[in-house]
Design a protein around this motif. Structure first.
Motif, PDB file in Angstrom:
ATOM      1  N   LEU A 196       0.929  -1.374   0.024  1.00 56.28           N
ATOM      2  CA  LEU A 196       0.081   0.008  -0.001  1.00 56.28           C
ATOM      3  C   LEU A 196       0.767   1.371  -0.538  1.00 56.28           C
ATOM      4  CD1 LEU A 196      -2.709   1.181  -0.091  1.00 56.28           C
ATOM      5  CD2 LEU A 196      -2.249   1.286   2.372  1.00 56.28           C
ATOM      6  N   ALA A 197       2.398   1.586   0.864  1.00 51.69           N
ATOM      7  CA  ALA A 197       2.915   2.301   0.514  1.00 51.69           C
ATOM      8  C   ALA A 197       3.244   2.582  -0.607  1.00 51.69           C
ATOM      9  CB  ALA A 197       4.275   1.916   1.554  1.00 51.69           C
ATOM     10  N   LEU A 198       4.105   1.768  -1.277  1.00 51.26           N
ATOM     11  CA  LEU A 198       4.554   1.401  -2.500  1.00 51.26           C
ATOM     12  C   LEU A 198       3.815   2.086  -3.412  1.00 51.26           C
ATOM     13  CD1 LEU A 198       7.344   1.050  -4.066  1.00 51.26           C
ATOM     14  CD2 LEU A 198       6.200  -1.416  -4.619  1.00 51.26           C
ATOM     15  N   ALA A 199       2.317   1.462  -3.328  1.00 49.49           N
ATOM     16  CA  ALA A 199       1.387   2.106  -4.181  1.00 49.49           C
ATOM     17  C   ALA A 199       1.364   3.379  -4.037  1.00 49.49           C
ATOM     18  CB  ALA A 199      -0.225   1.014  -4.062  1.00 49.49           C
ATOM     19  N   GLU A 200       1.317   3.752  -3.133  1.00 48.53           N
ATOM     20  CA  GLU A 200       0.500   4.838  -2.562  1.00 48.53           C
ATOM     21  C   GLU A 200       1.580   6.181  -2.971  1.00 48.53           C
ATOM     22  OE1 GLU A 200      -0.409   8.241   1.302  1.00 48.53           O
ATOM     23  OE2 GLU A 200       0.094   6.197   1.692  1.00 48.53           O
ATOM     24  N   GLY A 201       2.894   5.857  -3.087  1.00 49.35           N
ATOM     25  CA  GLY A 201       4.379   6.492  -3.691  1.00 49.35           C
ATOM     26  C   GLY A 201       4.253   6.475  -5.408  1.00 49.35           C
ATOM     27  N   GLN A 202       4.053   5.774  -5.360  1.00 52.96           N
ATOM     28  CA  GLN A 202       3.550   5.681  -6.902  1.00 52.96           C
ATOM     29  C   GLN A 202       2.611   6.726  -7.435  1.00 52.96           C
ATOM     30  OE1 GLN A 202       3.352   1.783  -8.152  1.00 52.96           O
ATOM     31  NE2 GLN A 202       5.205   1.257  -7.835  1.00 52.96           N
ATOM     32  N   LEU A 203       1.556   6.544  -6.421  1.00 53.07           N
ATOM     33  CA  LEU A 203       0.206   6.991  -6.819  1.00 53.07           C
ATOM     34  C   LEU A 203       0.566   8.730  -7.079  1.00 53.07           C
ATOM     35  CD1 LEU A 203      -3.007   7.569  -8.249  1.00 53.07           C
ATOM     36  CD2 LEU A 203      -3.344   7.197  -5.207  1.00 53.07           C
ATOM     37  N   ARG A 204       1.252   8.937  -5.655  1.00 55.62           N
ATOM     38  CA  ARG A 204       1.604  10.415  -5.599  1.00 55.62           C
ATOM     39  C   ARG A 204       3.069  10.957  -6.430  1.00 55.62           C
ATOM     40  NH1 ARG A 204       2.343  11.147   1.454  1.00 55.62           N
ATOM     41  NH2 ARG A 204       0.518  10.768   1.685  1.00 55.62           N
ATOM     42  N   ALA A 205       3.652  10.460  -7.248  1.00 55.33           N
ATOM     43  CA  ALA A 205       4.481  10.859  -8.048  1.00 55.33           C
ATOM     44  C   ALA A 205       3.839  10.685  -9.486  1.00 55.33           C
ATOM     45  CB  ALA A 205       6.010   9.348  -7.793  1.00 55.33           C
ATOM     46  N   SER A 206       3.291  10.490 -10.103  1.00 57.60           N
ATOM     47  CA  SER A 206       2.141  10.529 -11.359  1.00 57.60           C
ATOM     48  C   SER A 206       1.179  11.810 -10.883  1.00 57.60           C
ATOM     49  CB  SER A 206       1.492   8.723 -11.221  1.00 57.60           C
ATOM     50  OG  SER A 206       1.685   7.623 -11.416  1.00 57.60           O
ATOM     51  N   GLU A 207       0.615  11.975 -10.225  1.00 58.19           N
ATOM     52  CA  GLU A 207      -0.256  13.255  -9.633  1.00 58.19           C
ATOM     53  C   GLU A 207       0.739  13.672 -10.044  1.00 58.19           C
ATOM     54  OE1 GLU A 207      -2.052  12.902  -6.267  1.00 58.19           O
ATOM     55  OE2 GLU A 207      -4.083  11.555  -6.406  1.00 58.19           O
ATOM     56  N   ASP A 208       2.058  14.365  -9.099  1.00 63.65           N
ATOM     57  CA  ASP A 208       3.026  15.782  -9.594  1.00 63.65           C
ATOM     58  C   ASP A 208       3.898  15.500 -10.931  1.00 63.65           C
ATOM     59  OD1 ASP A 208       3.250  15.362  -6.916  1.00 63.65           O
ATOM     60  OD2 ASP A 208       4.888  14.480  -6.338  1.00 63.65           O
ATOM     61  N   GLN A 209       3.772  14.423 -11.816  1.00 62.33           N
ATOM     62  CA  GLN A 209       4.139  14.703 -12.794  1.00 62.33           C
ATOM     63  C   GLN A 209       3.355  14.918 -13.508  1.00 62.33           C
ATOM     64  OE1 GLN A 209       5.674  11.047 -14.467  1.00 62.33           O
ATOM     65  NE2 GLN A 209       6.120  11.254 -16.215  1.00 62.33           N
ATOM     66  N   LEU A 210       1.484  15.020 -13.610  1.00 61.00           N
ATOM     67  CA  LEU A 210       0.267  15.214 -14.517  1.00 61.00           C
ATOM     68  C   LEU A 210       1.054  16.653 -13.879  1.00 61.00           C
ATOM     69  CD1 LEU A 210      -2.311  14.421 -16.017  1.00 61.00           C
ATOM     70  CD2 LEU A 210      -3.078  13.883 -13.855  1.00 61.00           C
ATOM     71  N   GLU A 211       0.553  17.266 -13.196  1.00 58.84           N
ATOM     72  CA  GLU A 211       0.810  18.112 -12.932  1.00 58.84           C
ATOM     73  C   GLU A 211       2.289  19.410 -13.625  1.00 58.84           C
ATOM     74  OE1 GLU A 211       0.671  19.117  -8.109  1.00 58.84           O
ATOM     75  OE2 GLU A 211      -1.703  18.292  -8.150  1.00 58.84           O
ATOM     76  N   ARG A 212       2.638  18.556 -13.102  1.00 53.58           N
ATOM     77  CA  ARG A 212       3.725  19.701 -13.946  1.00 53.58           C
ATOM     78  C   ARG A 212       3.699  20.042 -15.344  1.00 53.58           C
ATOM     79  NH1 ARG A 212       7.296  16.457 -10.810  1.00 53.58           N
ATOM     80  NH2 ARG A 212       7.754  14.366 -12.263  1.00 53.58           N
ATOM     81  N   SER A 213       3.038  18.379 -16.371  1.00 56.07           N
ATOM     82  CA  SER A 213       2.974  18.426 -17.823  1.00 56.07           C
ATOM     83  C   SER A 213       1.566  19.312 -18.020  1.00 56.07           C
ATOM     84  CB  SER A 213       2.868  16.581 -18.372  1.00 56.07           C
ATOM     85  OG  SER A 213       1.547  16.549 -17.580  1.00 56.07           O
ATOM     86  N   ALA A 214       0.495  19.636 -17.289  1.00 55.55           N
ATOM     87  CA  ALA A 214      -0.447  20.723 -17.382  1.00 55.55           C
ATOM     88  C   ALA A 214       0.042  22.535 -17.212  1.00 55.55           C
ATOM     89  CB  ALA A 214      -1.278  20.207 -16.095  1.00 55.55           C
TER      90      ALA A 214
END
Length: 301
Positions: free
Chosen positions: A283-301
């Motif tokens: 769960l912690a690994l999935a949560e870290g991957q989700l946050r990294a994906s959200e940050d990358q999505l915000e930077r690309s937007a």
């Protein structure tokens, strides 16, 4: 042309006048001891044989009775105690549904190995005092507070109580004196025993024969004596134990089944805690991957 001769054509030889005691058959049934016998079953002949050999028949019957009584008293009766345990397992080929799948606790063949493990058998031997054997089943109460220590010497012993019930004598099976003391005190301290037999239970007793072995040796003999069957992909584990004492054998099987259930419960708890830890890490690994994906999505937007 055939010529038939009638019986009158043949001469009948007359009886020998010089012979004595000749028996002439008169056409009637034979006689035994002058008594006529029926043409059916020769009862008279049988009764006469029984009368002439009555002593031999009585001796054989008496000998057979004595042998039967001796065999009945010296025969060692064996008793079987059975127990059936339901194992909650997932059969092969059955797939679990859901995103989170709990792995199976043990395979079917592993339950028999768990049953035979010393982690299950040693507590049974310790609690039921199975490493102590005695001649009278009622003596189980007498050895209720017996405690085996690593210093205890294995072997056969005899506890002798004096006529007044005040002192005791502990000796080996061969008669070698090991210890003397007062009734009510600890018995067997010199050979590593920790045993305080109740003085009331020793009243009226003259000698008590018992044997002591190490718990691990007793556990090994029980493991070799137990018979366990669990069919492939089955859910019912059947255990069978054979012994000379029916009550002790039944108590052993019941305690064995209860200990297996208790050990499997502890194993399942530890298994669930480990599974919980693994799920937390995932769960912690999935949560870290989700946050990294959200940050990358915000930077690309």
């Amino acid at each position: 042309m055939r010529v038939r001769s009638s019986p009158s054509d043949f001469a009948i030889a007359p009886p020998n006048a010089g012979s004595t005691g000749a028996v002439v058959w008169n056409g009637g049934p034979p006689r035994v001891n002058g008594s006529p016998e029926s043409a059916g079953i020769p009862w008279v002949r049988y009764f006469d044989a029984i009368r002439r050999h009555s002593l031999l028949i009585l001796a054989v019957a008496l000998l057979g009775s004595l042998i039967g009584v001796y065999a009945a008293r010296s025969a060692r009766l064996l008793y079987d105690a059975d127990a059936t345990i339901w194992i909650n397992t997932t059969p092969n080929g059955t797939q679990q549904t859901g995103p989170i799948r709990q792995p199976q606790l043990l395979a079917s063949v592993s339950w028999v190995e768990l049953l035979r493990s010393f982690a299950v058998v040693d507590p049974i031997v310790r609690d039921l005092k199975l490493n102590v054997s005695y001649t009278r089943p009622a003596d189980s109460v007498l050895f209720g507070n017996f405690v085996w220590t690593p210093a205890t010497r294995s072997g056969a012993y005899t506890l002798t109580i004096d006529g007044h019930g005040q002192t005791y004598l502990l000796s080996t099976a061969r008669g070698a004196v090991l210890e003397r003391g007062a009734v009510g005190d600890s018995v067997g301290r010199k050979i590593g025993m920790s045993w305080f037999p109740d003085k009331r239970l020793l009243a009226g007793r003259q000698s008590i024969r018992f044997a002591v072995s190490s718990p691990r040796a007793t556990s090994a003999s029980l493991v070799s004596a137990i018979h366990a069957t669990l069919p492939q992909d089955g859910q019912f584990l059947k255990i069978t134990l054979t012994g000379t004492d029916p009550r002790r054998t039944a108590r052993t099987v019941n305690a064995w089944a209860a200990q297996l259930v208790s050990s499997s419960s502890d194993l399942k708890k530890s298994h669930l805690l480990e599974f919980k830890t693994i799920l937390g890490d995932q769960l912690a690994l999935a949560e870290g991957q989700l946050r990294a994906s959200e940050d990358q999505l915000e930077r690309s937007a």
